[in-house]
Motif scaffolding. Structure first.
Motif, short mmCIF file in Angstrom:
data_model
loop_
_atom_site.label_atom_id
_atom_site.label_comp_id
_atom_site.label_asym_id
_atom_site.label_seq_id
_atom_site.Cartn_x
_atom_site.Cartn_y
_atom_site.Cartn_z
N HIS A 32 0.54 -1.27 -0.07
CA HIS A 32 -0.03 0.12 -0.09
C HIS A 32 1.02 0.95 -0.19
O HIS A 32 1.46 1.05 0.61
CB HIS A 32 -1.55 -0.42 1.16
N PRO A 33 0.41 2.16 -0.93
CA PRO A 33 1.32 3.43 -0.69
C PRO A 33 0.89 3.98 0.84
O PRO A 33 -0.67 4.28 0.76
CB PRO A 33 0.18 4.18 -2.10
N MET A 34 1.22 4.99 1.29
CA MET A 34 1.05 5.68 2.44
C MET A 34 1.73 6.87 2.40
O MET A 34 2.02 7.65 2.01
CB MET A 34 1.78 5.04 3.62
N LYS A 35 0.18 8.00 3.17
CA LYS A 35 0.32 9.34 3.18
C LYS A 35 0.51 10.10 4.56
O LYS A 35 0.24 9.16 5.18
CB LYS A 35 -0.72 9.71 1.66
N TRP A 36 1.15 11.23 4.42
CA TRP A 36 0.33 12.28 5.28
C TRP A 36 0.24 13.10 4.88
O TRP A 36 0.38 14.12 4.14
CB TRP A 36 2.58 12.41 5.74
N TYR A 37 -0.56 14.22 5.94
CA TYR A 37 -1.18 14.87 5.75
C TYR A 37 -0.83 16.15 7.31
O TYR A 37 -0.67 15.42 8.13
CB TYR A 37 -2.77 14.82 5.52
N ARG A 38 -1.00 16.87 6.47
CA ARG A 38 -0.87 18.26 7.37
C ARG A 38 -2.81 19.38 7.52
O ARG A 38 -3.13 19.04 7.29
CB ARG A 38 -0.15 19.80 7.66
N GLN A 39 -2.70 19.13 8.72
CA GLN A 39 -3.82 20.02 9.19
C GLN A 39 -4.11 21.18 10.17
O GLN A 39 -3.48 20.94 11.30
CB GLN A 39 -5.65 18.86 9.22
N VAL A 40 -4.29 22.09 9.93
CA VAL A 40 -4.34 23.38 10.71
C VAL A 40 -5.96 23.57 10.50
O VAL A 40 -6.92 23.61 10.08
CB VAL A 40 -3.93 24.94 10.50
N PRO A 41 -6.23 23.39 12.35
CA PRO A 41 -7.80 24.19 12.84
C PRO A 41 -8.48 24.97 11.92
O PRO A 41 -8.00 26.75 11.23
CB PRO A 41 -7.55 24.60 14.17
#
Length: 115
Positions: A32-41
């Motif tokens: 499986h490809p794996m990803k990282w994401y970032r979230q700001v409120p």
């Protein structure tokens, strides 16, 4: 059941480094490809980096030249090395995997960069 558990976040001074980890279970991790994401409120999750099953990497504009994604298939773990951190890198970092068209997310790990 797919489970993703992120760790490694914290508070760091601008210019510093952190290594985030995401331990995966419940899926055949190595394919499986794996990803990282970032979230700001208040904002949508932003793509940070992706690594496919062969180790080919892709980065979002904010991550290029400063962040490095890698994986250890023997440990079912994907990493995100953050370097030269800036205030705008502050946010909650989430690991993502897809299986059969369904997105799976961890609980995230908070990164706070202070000057």
């Amino acid at each position: 059941q797919v489970r993703l558990v992120e760790s490694g976040g914290g508070s760091v001074q601008a210019g510093g480094s952190l290594r985030l980890s995401c331990a995966a279970s419940g899926l055949n991790f190595k394919i499986h490809p794996m990803k990282w994401y970032r979230q700001v409120p208040g904002l949508a999750r932003e793509f940070v980096a992706r690594i496919d099953s062969g180790g080919v990497t892709t980065y979002g504009d904010s991550a290029k030249d400063r962040f490095t994604i890698s994986r250890n298939n023997a440990r079912n773990t994907v990493y995100l090395q953050l370097a030269s951190l800036k205030g705008e890198d502050t946010g909650r970092y989430f690991c993502n995997a897809q299986r059969q068209g369904i997105d799976f997310w961890g609980q995230g790990t908070q990164v706070t960069v202070f000057s």
